[in-house]
Design an enzyme around this catalytic site. Structure first.
Site, PDB file in Angstrom:
ATOM      1  N   LYS A 123       3.388  11.588   6.180  1.00  0.00           N
ATOM      2  CA  LYS A 123       1.887  11.174   7.659  1.00  0.00           C
ATOM      3  C   LYS A 123       3.233  12.120   9.533  1.00  0.00           C
ATOM      4  O   LYS A 123       2.538  13.267   9.368  1.00  0.00           O
ATOM      5  CB  LYS A 123       2.056  10.033   8.801  1.00  0.00           C
ATOM      6  N   ASP A 149       9.676   2.899   1.750  1.00  0.00           N
ATOM      7  CA  ASP A 149       8.220   4.217   1.616  1.00  0.00           C
ATOM      8  C   ASP A 149       8.758   3.773   3.547  1.00  0.00           C
ATOM      9  O   ASP A 149       7.810   2.774   4.052  1.00  0.00           O
ATOM     10  CB  ASP A 149       7.178   3.320   1.257  1.00  0.00           C
ATOM     11  N   PHE A 163       0.860  -1.151   0.361  1.00  0.00           N
ATOM     12  CA  PHE A 163      -0.002   0.050   0.421  1.00  0.00           C
ATOM     13  C   PHE A 163       1.465   1.140   0.263  1.00  0.00           C
ATOM     14  O   PHE A 163       1.430   1.170   1.108  1.00  0.00           O
ATOM     15  CB  PHE A 163      -1.029  -0.065   1.270  1.00  0.00           C
TER      16      PHE A 163
END
Length: 401
Positions: free
Chosen positions: A255, A226, A141
């Site tokens: 984030k 990531d 994801f």
């Protein structure tokens, strides 16, 4: 109609149904706790998918934002501003890298990493134009843009959005032999999550990430990590790759970099790799804006102390110990994760992940389900041990027959 019901009905009527939230309407929050419009308090055990690593309303971050709000919030990259150089310099130092390319969201940063790898492949590695390949892992994801869902194996995220962007090859996560076999002279990068969050907090086999580093280095291929969810303290280290002593060619961050205050993301790499860009070849109106830089600089300063990483490590050990005890009763099948991050597979006989999440909400705890009967637990790193234990006690109660 009650305030909660009215707000939910209005949202259902006037917003696209691309999310299926639990039926709670948050009005305020502090630390690890949120309060809804009815005045009910909930322990946040999701932390905005790690965007809220430092908790809700963290005073250092709010004060930094307020101070910047009074000065200047946006200039665009058409001009320099007085927070930009410090942000880039200090984030590069935190990562042990040389250059930063700031964006806003995680998906934008992944798109930027893809563009960087391709341009590096053509300009530096000498791959023939239009032939660059990037290897990714199944069950990944990385976001939901058109390019990113083109290399997703999640049909819910992918269906009905074709035609898909070419140039990607998918291999099983954790399988070094498959990765090695997939590499060709036209491979420019391997893009991986050190821990797959959306897939259920999947931790790869020991030695896998070090093996990826060895393979990519041997084949002159970029290793792109990531760390949007796994990075910046969540696993007990600044970066999840540190658990295997691995340094990638490029970090993709987001984030928690914005402290739960503003969206901030970045690609961080060497001067050789990010140096492939020239003016006009990539950009962002809001990327690296003064407000974002001010908040991110405070995040970097907080991470430099090491206290949040240590807290995540210590409370994470406690979390996994307590969750491990739950596997003996039959309700919990498997627990995975690292630090203050866990994927908990509930026996389907006890309910779906959504049903378990709803029952926990009724007891004042907010979590998120994924993939059937799996729930994710990722509280803010500032949570107290007492509050963490209380939240776990609610989970035990929900799973007691």
């Amino acid at each position: 109609m009650a305030t909660t019901d009215r707000a939910i009905a209005s949202a259902e009527a006037h917003s696209a149904h691309n999310y299926h939230p639990l039926p709670v309407v948050i009005a305020s929050a502090d630390g690890a706790w949120m309060t809804d419009v009815e005045g009910r308090r909930f322990l946040d055990m999701l932390a905005g998918y790690s965007a809220l690593n430092f908790g809700h309303g963290n005073r250092r971050l709010i004060d930094a934002a307020k101070a910047q709000l009074e000065r200047v919030t946006l200039t665009s990259r058409a001009f320099h501003h007085d927070r930009f150089a410090d942000f880039c310099t200090q984030l590069a130092e935190l990562c042990g890298m040389e250059m930063v390319l700031p964006m806003n969201t995680g998906a934008e940063a992944v798109e930027t990493a893809v563009k960087t790898a391709r341009k590096w492949g053509y300009r530096t590695k000498g791959v023939p134009d239009g032939t660059a390949k990037i290897i990714v892992a199944a069950d990944n994801f990385h976001g939901r843009t058109t390019t990113i869902i083109s290399f997703s194996t999640d049909e819910e995220a992918r269906a009905d959005y074709g035609p898909y962007t070419p140039g990607f090859e998918i291999v099983p996560y954790g399988d070094l032999a498959a990765l090695d076999a997939a590499m060709t002279d036209n491979t420019v990068a391997v893009l991986l999550e050190p821990i797959q969050g959306e897939a259920g907090v999947l931790v790869p086999p020991p030695g896998y990430l070090a093996g990826v580093r060895e393979l990519t280095r041997a084949r002159n291929v970029l290793f792109i990590a990531d760390e949007i969810q796994s990075g910046l303290g969540r696993t007990g280290k600044t970066f999840a790759l540190e658990h295997e002593g691995v340094v990638p060619d490029m970090y993709v961050l987001g984030k928690a970099l914005g402290g739960g205050v503003v969206p901030v993301s970045a690609v961080v790499s060497s001067a050789e790799i990010l140096g492939v860009f020239r003016p006009g070849e990539h950009g962002s109106t809001f990327g690296g804006n003064p407000l974002a830089c001010a908040v991110a600089l405070e995040v970097i300063a907080m991470l430099r102390t090491g206290e949040y990483q240590q807290r995540a490590a210590e409370l994470g050990d406690h979390l996994h110990h307590e969750l491990g005890l739950m596997t003996t009763g039959g309700a919990v099948e498997t627990v995975r994760g690292r630090g203050l991050w866990a994927g908990v597979d509930i026996s389907p006989s006890y309910g779906t992940g959504r049903e378990i999440s709803a029952k926990l909400m009724d007891r004042g705890v907010l979590v998120k389900d994924t993939h059937g009967s799996t729930i994710r637990i990722a509280p803010p790193l500032v949570i107290s041990k007492e509050d963490l234990d209380w939240g776990l006690e609610q989970l035990r109660a929900v799973l007691t027959r």
